[in-house]
Write a protein that holds these residues in place. Sequence first.
Motif, PDB file in Angstrom:
ATOM      1  N   SER A  97       0.774  -1.237   0.172  1.00  0.00           N
ATOM      2  CA  SER A  97      -0.010   0.153   0.022  1.00  0.00           C
ATOM      3  C   SER A  97       0.797   1.394  -0.161  1.00  0.00           C
ATOM      4  N   ALA A  98       2.007   1.141   0.624  1.00  0.00           N
ATOM      5  CA  ALA A  98       2.905   2.478   0.597  1.00  0.00           C
ATOM      6  C   ALA A  98       3.297   2.942  -0.753  1.00  0.00           C
ATOM      7  N   THR A  99       3.488   1.829  -1.599  1.00  0.00           N
ATOM      8  CA  THR A  99       3.871   2.223  -3.024  1.00  0.00           C
ATOM      9  C   THR A  99       2.703   2.823  -4.135  1.00  0.00           C
ATOM     10  N   VAL A 100       1.588   2.978  -3.332  1.00  0.00           N
ATOM     11  CA  VAL A 100       0.284   3.409  -4.100  1.00  0.00           C
ATOM     12  C   VAL A 100       0.066   4.871  -3.683  1.00  0.00           C
ATOM     13  N   ASP A 101       0.033   5.748  -4.522  1.00  0.00           N
ATOM     14  CA  ASP A 101      -0.254   7.146  -4.184  1.00  0.00           C
ATOM     15  C   ASP A 101      -1.699   7.258  -3.804  1.00  0.00           C
ATOM     16  N   PRO A 102      -2.343   8.156  -2.960  1.00  0.00           N
ATOM     17  CA  PRO A 102      -3.672   8.169  -2.589  1.00  0.00           C
ATOM     18  C   PRO A 102      -4.444   8.855  -3.492  1.00  0.00           C
ATOM     19  N   ILE A 103      -5.768   8.515  -4.089  1.00  0.00           N
ATOM     20  CA  ILE A 103      -6.608   9.306  -4.532  1.00  0.00           C
ATOM     21  C   ILE A 103      -7.870   9.373  -3.871  1.00  0.00           C
ATOM     22  N   GLU A 104      -8.605  10.572  -3.857  1.00  0.00           N
ATOM     23  CA  GLU A 104      -9.727  11.016  -3.247  1.00  0.00           C
ATOM     24  C   GLU A 104     -11.180   9.886  -3.488  1.00  0.00           C
ATOM     25  N   PRO A 105     -11.388   9.340  -2.614  1.00  0.00           N
ATOM     26  CA  PRO A 105     -12.835   8.320  -2.872  1.00  0.00           C
ATOM     27  C   PRO A 105     -13.724   9.292  -3.433  1.00  0.00           C
ATOM     28  N   GLN A 106     -14.558   8.652  -4.358  1.00  0.00           N
ATOM     29  CA  GLN A 106     -15.680   9.258  -4.936  1.00  0.00           C
ATOM     30  C   GLN A 106     -17.035   8.595  -4.194  1.00  0.00           C
ATOM     31  N   VAL A 107     -17.848   9.388  -3.571  1.00  0.00           N
ATOM     32  CA  VAL A 107     -18.735   8.900  -2.640  1.00  0.00           C
ATOM     33  C   VAL A 107     -20.213   8.991  -3.396  1.00  0.00           C
ATOM     34  N   VAL A 108     -20.921   8.120  -3.414  1.00  0.00           N
ATOM     35  CA  VAL A 108     -22.265   8.286  -3.897  1.00  0.00           C
ATOM     36  C   VAL A 108     -23.233   9.144  -2.978  1.00  0.00           C
ATOM     37  N   ARG A 109     -23.844   9.922  -3.339  1.00  0.00           N
ATOM     38  CA  ARG A 109     -24.600  10.707  -2.298  1.00  0.00           C
ATOM     39  C   ARG A 109     -25.535   9.864  -1.502  1.00  0.00           C
ATOM     40  N   SER A 110     -25.625   9.921  -0.339  1.00  0.00           N
ATOM     41  CA  SER A 110     -26.347   9.057   0.385  1.00  0.00           C
ATOM     42  C   SER A 110     -26.495   9.756   1.938  1.00  0.00           C
ATOM     43  N   GLY A 111     -27.617   9.439   2.440  1.00  0.00           N
ATOM     44  CA  GLY A 111     -27.534  10.071   4.012  1.00  0.00           C
ATOM     45  C   GLY A 111     -27.177   8.924   4.780  1.00  0.00           C
ATOM     46  N   LEU A 112     -26.681   8.089   4.429  1.00  0.00           N
ATOM     47  CA  LEU A 112     -26.220   6.771   5.186  1.00  0.00           C
ATOM     48  C   LEU A 112     -24.502   6.806   5.471  1.00  0.00           C
ATOM     49  N   ALA A 113     -24.157   6.627   6.578  1.00  0.00           N
ATOM     50  CA  ALA A 113     -22.865   6.318   7.111  1.00  0.00           C
ATOM     51  C   ALA A 113     -22.629   4.866   7.454  1.00  0.00           C
ATOM     52  N   VAL A 114     -22.207   4.147   6.552  1.00  0.00           N
ATOM     53  CA  VAL A 114     -22.662   2.517   6.614  1.00  0.00           C
ATOM     54  C   VAL A 114     -21.883   2.248   8.043  1.00  0.00           C
ATOM     55  N   ALA A 115     -20.687   2.484   8.381  1.00  0.00           N
ATOM     56  CA  ALA A 115     -19.946   2.203   9.644  1.00  0.00           C
ATOM     57  C   ALA A 115     -21.057   2.233  10.910  1.00  0.00           C
ATOM     58  N   ARG A 116     -21.395   3.519  10.974  1.00  0.00           N
ATOM     59  CA  ARG A 116     -22.449   3.879  11.846  1.00  0.00           C
ATOM     60  C   ARG A 116     -23.623   2.952  12.032  1.00  0.00           C
ATOM     61  N   ALA A 117     -24.134   2.899  10.800  1.00  0.00           N
ATOM     62  CA  ALA A 117     -25.579   2.357  10.815  1.00  0.00           C
ATOM     63  C   ALA A 117     -25.668   0.896  10.593  1.00  0.00           C
ATOM     64  N   CYS A 118     -24.465   0.243  10.030  1.00  0.00           N
ATOM     65  CA  CYS A 118     -24.489  -1.389   9.861  1.00  0.00           C
ATOM     66  C   CYS A 118     -23.366  -1.751  10.866  1.00  0.00           C
ATOM     67  N   PRO A 119     -23.665  -1.963  12.082  1.00  0.00           N
ATOM     68  CA  PRO A 119     -22.157  -2.567  12.616  1.00  0.00           C
ATOM     69  C   PRO A 119     -22.061  -3.994  12.534  1.00  0.00           C
ATOM     70  N   ARG A 120     -23.037  -4.913  12.451  1.00  0.00           N
ATOM     71  CA  ARG A 120     -22.647  -6.138  12.030  1.00  0.00           C
ATOM     72  C   ARG A 120     -22.009  -6.090  10.276  1.00  0.00           C
ATOM     73  N   LEU A 121     -22.470  -5.536   9.550  1.00  0.00           N
ATOM     74  CA  LEU A 121     -21.922  -5.361   8.470  1.00  0.00           C
ATOM     75  C   LEU A 121     -20.350  -4.886   8.475  1.00  0.00           C
ATOM     76  N   THR A 122     -20.164  -3.824   9.117  1.00  0.00           N
ATOM     77  CA  THR A 122     -18.875  -3.388   9.247  1.00  0.00           C
ATOM     78  C   THR A 122     -17.890  -4.155  10.051  1.00  0.00           C
ATOM     79  N   ALA A 123     -18.319  -5.026  10.971  1.00  0.00           N
ATOM     80  CA  ALA A 123     -17.660  -5.878  11.867  1.00  0.00           C
ATOM     81  C   ALA A 123     -17.070  -7.245  10.721  1.00  0.00           C
ATOM     82  N   VAL A 124     -18.043  -7.779  10.284  1.00  0.00           N
ATOM     83  CA  VAL A 124     -17.758  -9.027   8.954  1.00  0.00           C
ATOM     84  C   VAL A 124     -16.865  -8.658   8.079  1.00  0.00           C
TER      85      VAL A 124
END
Length: 541
Positions: free
Chosen positions: A264-291
């Motif tokens: 990963s250190a060899t890869v220059d970062p680029i800004e993620p493109q996010v689809v507009r949504s009112g949902l923050a997955v990590a907060r709204a979906c704890p089981r999904l995020t855990a698995v």
Amino acid sequence: MTDPTVSDEETMTEGAAAAQEAGVGREFLRVSLEDLAEAMETRQSEYANPDEPLKFKIYRGLPRRPLTTRVPGVLGAVEALDDPALSTLLRYGYGISRQEFDTNGTWPYHRMVASARCLFAVQLYVCLADGVYHYDAPHHALVLLREGDHRPLLARATGTAGAPPEAVFVLSGLFAKAAYIYRDYAYRLCTQEAGLLTGNLDLVARAMGLRARVHHQFLDEPVNKLLGLDPDEEPALVVLPLHLAGAGAGDPRRTETETAAALSATVDPIEPQVVRSGLAVARACPRLTAVNRASFRTDTAGFAAAEPAPPVRPAVAVGSGREPLALPATEVPDPDLAQVLRSRDSGPGIFRPVASRVDGLALWARLARTRTGVGSDAVPAGAPVPVEVYLTVADLIGVPAGCYWLDPATGALHPVGPGSPTGPGTDALTAIERVTIPGPVFQHMNAVVHLVVDRDWAFDTFGDRGYRVLNQEAGLLAHRVCVAAAAQGLSGRIVNAYHAEGVRAVLGLTEERYAPVFQILLARTGPGGRVIVPVEPEAAE
């Protein structure tokens, strides 16, 4: 993107944290398969939902590479993956096939591949010699994310060596697209869909003289960073190198160990493109995020070696006094895959079969062909896929009604199951209907297919990543089943709303390790109030 003010600890409920300690993959499979009430307790309405994202992920302000719409009406072998060939592969592999207009308007767009409620949660990225692209399906174009040849990096991330592929496809799961309705359950839907798309890309590639190698195992961090993906919101799920036939698609293992952090250190970062949504997955979906997080790989030394899955055999398939049916020597021509994909259909919103006569011997022969192995890091190349096919016959010409296990070695149908877990005299289809949550209509159903896996094999072999492997390998086979059905004019409806314990009883499976992860209804259906507008390709000369 994940809300930066929300810590990892705050995204986890006590139950999800406990599940992670106990093996979050196994626990998530239990909930998502065995306890639908718990899995669906946070489900949201799909109507007037303020968290609904845009129908498609669209990148703005980046260079675009239009693809020709003049693609052939029949798929044939190519000598190179040039622009016309790439356009054809993407068009039939992932493209939009039609629009449908009905009274509620929630499922308007359809692809060559089934998608839960047509949400199109799985995205396709294309890595070529000149750059990394996102495939913009509605506009049939490639959007340039970064320049340069990054195929070698993906080979290192999958722990493989050998001849460079013509292209590397990466499938990701854009969780918010499904989670705005299904919350945690979206992980099952996204991994299923990734498998379905993998199966279709493999079929189309084969028809064009290409060979795919499916990688469920790869270093997540560098692949996500390469594509500019937020690993909580849209992680990479499958890496799929494509070679010309005979060009060394065996992908031998590298001898040196790669680590996710170093690569990963060899890869220059680029800004993620996010689809507009009112949902923050990590907060709204704890089981999904855990698995999801538990499945990440940090070094290639931990990749599981390919070993065949043990066969999933019903308790009464052999020695039950009921003789197996040998596969007849029926001449069944290969279908016109391009035409089949354009016509493939999951049926109307309410799956309502119409009375029809279907050649059961031809369908049987087509289902037997689906068992051919695909190059995958889940099983040795050429071995049967680690998923078993069970066929419940209601009304097929030439095949008696009942439940059967399809022998992958011979194509024979072995009668299975006690016939009825719900009372004497209950026929096999009625038994399946009684363990299916009400919704689809079973009158005039021709057949039902169940795909069964060995959950212990998957988790013992792949750890928490086993959840992905199970769903993606089964999804690959599920798409083949739907194509086999479509070749005979049948709709194939994938239905997750069934009681797994009841299905095991009907099929004669006595151990909980055997998990029926797909239920596919097969029947001819009518339009059901839909107006269907096909998106036909402009034929090439």
